[in-house]
Design an enzyme around this catalytic site. Structure first.
Site, short mmCIF file in Angstrom:
data_model
loop_
_atom_site.label_atom_id
_atom_site.label_comp_id
_atom_site.label_asym_id
_atom_site.label_seq_id
_atom_site.Cartn_x
_atom_site.Cartn_y
_atom_site.Cartn_z
N ARG A 29 0.88 -1.18 0.00
CA ARG A 29 0.00 0.00 0.00
C ARG A 29 0.91 1.23 0.00
NH1 ARG A 29 -1.74 1.00 6.36
NH2 ARG A 29 0.35 0.77 7.17
N CYS A 82 3.34 6.34 -7.25
CA CYS A 82 4.27 7.42 -7.61
C CYS A 82 3.52 8.75 -7.52
CB CYS A 82 4.79 7.21 -9.02
SG CYS A 82 5.59 8.69 -9.68
N ASN A 88 -3.96 8.08 3.03
CA ASN A 88 -3.65 7.50 4.33
C ASN A 88 -2.15 7.58 4.56
OD1 ASN A 88 -4.49 5.80 6.74
ND2 ASN A 88 -2.91 4.48 5.86
N GLU A 89 -1.75 8.15 5.67
CA GLU A 89 -0.34 8.12 6.09
C GLU A 89 0.62 8.34 4.92
OE1 GLU A 89 0.16 4.48 8.34
OE2 GLU A 89 -0.72 5.39 10.12
N CYS A 123 9.80 8.29 -4.16
CA CYS A 123 9.89 7.62 -5.46
C CYS A 123 11.01 8.29 -6.25
CB CYS A 123 8.56 7.74 -6.19
SG CYS A 123 8.54 6.94 -7.82
N CYS A 169 9.23 11.26 -11.57
CA CYS A 169 9.63 12.08 -10.42
C CYS A 169 10.86 12.93 -10.77
CB CYS A 169 9.88 11.20 -9.19
SG CYS A 169 8.34 10.62 -8.44
N GLU A 172 -5.79 7.64 14.98
CA GLU A 172 -5.55 6.22 15.23
C GLU A 172 -4.69 6.05 16.47
OE1 GLU A 172 -3.77 3.99 12.05
OE2 GLU A 172 -4.98 4.92 10.49
N GLU A 199 -2.30 -7.35 9.08
CA GLU A 199 -2.73 -6.72 10.34
C GLU A 199 -3.69 -7.58 11.15
OE1 GLU A 199 -3.87 -2.77 9.04
OE2 GLU A 199 -1.81 -2.05 9.32
N TYR A 212 -3.13 -9.54 13.51
CA TYR A 212 -2.83 -9.51 14.94
C TYR A 212 -2.76 -8.09 15.50
CZ TYR A 212 -1.80 -14.50 14.73
OH TYR A 212 -1.88 -15.86 14.56
ZN LIG Z 1 7.84 8.50 -9.27
#
Ligand SMILES: [Zn+2]
Length: 677
Positions: free
Chosen positions: A111, A115, A149-150, A155, A160, A308, A356, A358
């Site tokens: 996850r 890029c 998320n987070e 990259c 880039c 969280e 995840e 556990y």
């Molecule tokens: Zn990239």
């Protein structure tokens, strides 16, 4: 625009009913009822569900999930679902996967894998956000939008590289300016064409790893570029949301002291800050306080959401200890004490499979309510309900500022010399620990923050100096305040070039010192430092870095006791205007740092109510109506008894306490005292 509207501290967290049959949802909501869970964060990783193919959007299941949460009376923090891209996207458009620091082009997997410069990712992530917002913007239960998320990582692909060159054109305008900023006459690096510029990676400027670079100026700019590129991804989605949802607040979950992303540059683009608190161990109380304060400082003291935390344990570490009984509650109240206006968990129901399974959850695989973890969650839910709205929007009345600066963090840790062992976070943590132990309410702020409200400004390892900060620090001292800084401060400008003047650069006048040389040694080498004089005299240890200071008007507060620089200054204080500048030239141990910090706080009568009770934390929030909430948090595994300074009512028990009365906190106990006015 600021925080989502709420009548009390929202309580709940990430919930993934798409992983379960609908009869389980029913059981879940009955359990949520008994735990007073009133908010669910939905859809964080739903991209493959809501867009199963490029030309197909399918919201049928998410509709049922949102309808169920609405019907059950829960508030919803609704995610755009772009934290992980689906397999079909990577197969159809290989450009969306990242190329890592070693130059390896990744294929589909994991996850946080997109890029940030990919036009396809930018287009399709924004389109998904647009459709999610359009579909649910008028759902009354939706209180806030959760983008991505987070955000994190980096990259190094060709897209880039092109994005980096554009970013550099915008920053420098001409190659002459860029060559000057990067000091490219060194090692034959003069660039004559923008296309010659490469991302700094293991294949180009680096050896050993991401911190070892031949050109810190180039790497510093790539860190800035990466942070900005991911910010562009967030802004793409936010703009798409705004087309149909003009007023609901938008956030993304930060990760506290997370080096790759400069949250100060991001914060203006969020409507409110939220973050995920996963402390490394049980001994992290001060560190968590610092991080909460950093997150609150991102938007000028505005409260934030604790998006969280685990109710029990994490799963991502090699060893994942359980939070001891009472710790989840204590740490939740600590978040509220430092400005959290929501207390949320990852996760409400444990995943059955994948990495995840556990990771701790409010509801485990067996779906029981009679577990210790569930009971503690339910008790906290009841307490937050009892607290009601009193803390919402309340501010921290800080007169002390701790400066935190991503540029200094990056520049210090990219530097060859003086020492790889001096880590920015460790220096900041030591100075923060001293302030925390003293019970001081403090703001953790950017170097660009308004400093005019503070009596004391602490700036550890302020390695990179930019803008008018030196003048604003001088202004603090001129009007009677104190400024404290340390070794390795005032070394480089924003391009990581040394100042052509004495160290510590333009802090020199304020500090009244010049640093002539510096000595870096291994952790086994101790040079004791004698602090103070007369009855107050104390000897402490210093390690890692020893600057050799020549006072230019400053008074000597501490001296080295060993080596060829024995007897020379290690700590100084310089009268400046109506105030002063304090300089700590060596890596003092915690006792030494605390001694110096308390000298400074004493001058301004800023010690907290219980500065001599170890691990009893105090924090104050003041509501808009003037109510003053004193949070007392006992981080010890044994009870503690203190004498109250002011009378008030403990909002968690309803008990009244008189001024001067004995107040007993059990192990890991919490008191939220609304003080008499
Ligand atoms: Zn990239």
């Amino acid at each position: 625009m600021s925080l989502p509207l709420s009548a009390k501290v929202p309580f709940g967290g990430d919930y993934n009913p798409e992983q379960w049959p609908e009869d389980v949802w029913k059981q879940d909501y009955r359990l949520f009822d008994s735990a007073r869970i009133d908010l669910v964060t939905l859809g964080v990783f739903d991209w493959a569900l809501t867009q199963p193919a490029e030309d197909t959007y399918d919201f049928a299941l998410l509709d049922r999930i949102v309808e169920r949460a609405s019907a059950e009376g829960r508030g919803i923090c609704l995610a755009t679902g772009t934290g992980a891209h689906p397999p079909w996207l990577a197969k159809a458009y290989p450009e969306v996967t990242r190329t890592d620091f070693e130059g390896r082009k990744h294929r589909f997997g994991q996850r946080h894998n997109s890029c940030p410069s990919s036009p396809v990712f930018r287009r399709l992530s924004a389109e998904l956000a647009r459709r999610v917002a359009r579909r649910y913007a008028d759902t009354p239960a939706v209180l806030a939008w959760h983008v991505g998320n987070e955000y994190g990582g980096a990259c190094y692909c060709a897209l880039c590289a092109a994005g980096f060159r554009n970013w550099l054109r915008h920053r420098y305008g001409t190659l002459d300016e860029l060559n000057e900023a990067w000091y490219t006459t060194f090692w034959s690096h003069t660039f004559t064409d923008w296309d010659e510029i490469e991302p700094p990676s293991a294949l180009t400027e680096h050896w050993r790893g991401p911190d070892h670079t031949a050109f810190p100026g180039i790497t510093l700019d790539y860190l800035r570029f990466t942070s900005d590129a991911m910010l562009t991804n967030f802004r793409d989605e936010k703009a798409a949301i705004r087309e149909s949802s003009p007023t609901l607040p938008v956030t993304t979950n930060f990760m506290g002291m997370y080096r790759p992303i400069d949250y100060h540059r991001w914060a203006p683009h969020l409507d409110f800050v939220s973050w995920d608190n996963y402390p490394p161990d049980d001994e992290s109380a001060a560190r968590m306080a610092l991080t909460h304060d950093l997150m609150r400082g991102l938007k000028d003291g505005q409260p934030f959401w604790l998006m969280e935390q685990t109710p029990s344990c994490t799963a991502c570490r090699d060893v994942n200890p359980l939070k001891r009984p009472g710790l989840m509650r204590l740490w939740s109240w600590q978040a509220v004490a430092h400005g959290a206006d929501a207390v949320l968990f990852f996760q409400l129901r444990a995943s059955r499979g994948a990495s995840e399974k556990y990771h701790g959850a409010v509801i485990g695989h067996a779906g029981r309510a009679d577990t210790r973890v569930f009971r503690e969650v339910a008790e906290l839910g009841a307490e937050l309900e009892r607290l009601g709205p009193v803390s919402l929007g309340a501010r921290t009345p800080a007169r002390v500022a701790l400066l935190f600066d991503w540029d200094s963090w990056w520049a210090l840790e990219l530097s060859d010399g003086p020492s790889r062992l001096v880590r920015y976070q460790q220096v900041v943590l030591a100075y923060h620990r001293a302030l925390w132990d003293a019970g001081v309410d403090l703001d953790v702020v950017a170097v660009t923050a308004d400093l005019s409200r503070y009596d004391v400004v602490v700036a550890p390892a302020l390695h990179l100096l930019k803008g008018d900060l030196p003048q604003r620090l001088e202004a603090v001292a001129t009007r009677g305040g104190s400024v404290l800084t340390t070794y390795l401060s005032g070394r480089v400008d924003e391009n990581d070039q040394a100042f052509l003047m004495d160290v510590p650069g333009s802090l020199g006048q304020l500090m009244g010192v010049r640093v002539d040389e510096w000595d870096a040694r291994g952790p086994e080498v101790v040079n004791p430092v004698r602090l103070g004089d007369g009855a107050d005299q104390v000897d402490v240890d210093a390690r890692l870095l020893f600057e050799l200071v020549i006072p230019q008007g400053a008074q000597v507060i501490g001296t080295y006791l060993a080596d060829f620089y024995a007897g020379t200054p290690a700590v100084t204080r310089n009268a400046f205007g109506a105030g002063d500048g304090w300089y700590v030239a060596a890596g003092l141990d915690q006792a030494g740092v605390s001694w110096v910090v308390r000298q400074v706080l004493d001058q301004h009568d800023l010690l907290g109510p219980y500065p001599d009770v170890p691990n009893l934390e105090s924090a104050v929030r003041v509501a808009a109506d003037g109510s003053r909430l004193l949070f007392l948090l006992n981080h010890r595994a044994e009870p503690v008894e203190v004498t109250t300074r002011n009378g008030g009512v403990d909002l968690l028990t309803g008990d009244r306490t008189a001024a001067g009365a004995a107040l007993r906190l059990p192990a890991y106990g919490v008191v939220v005292l609304e003080e008499d006015r």
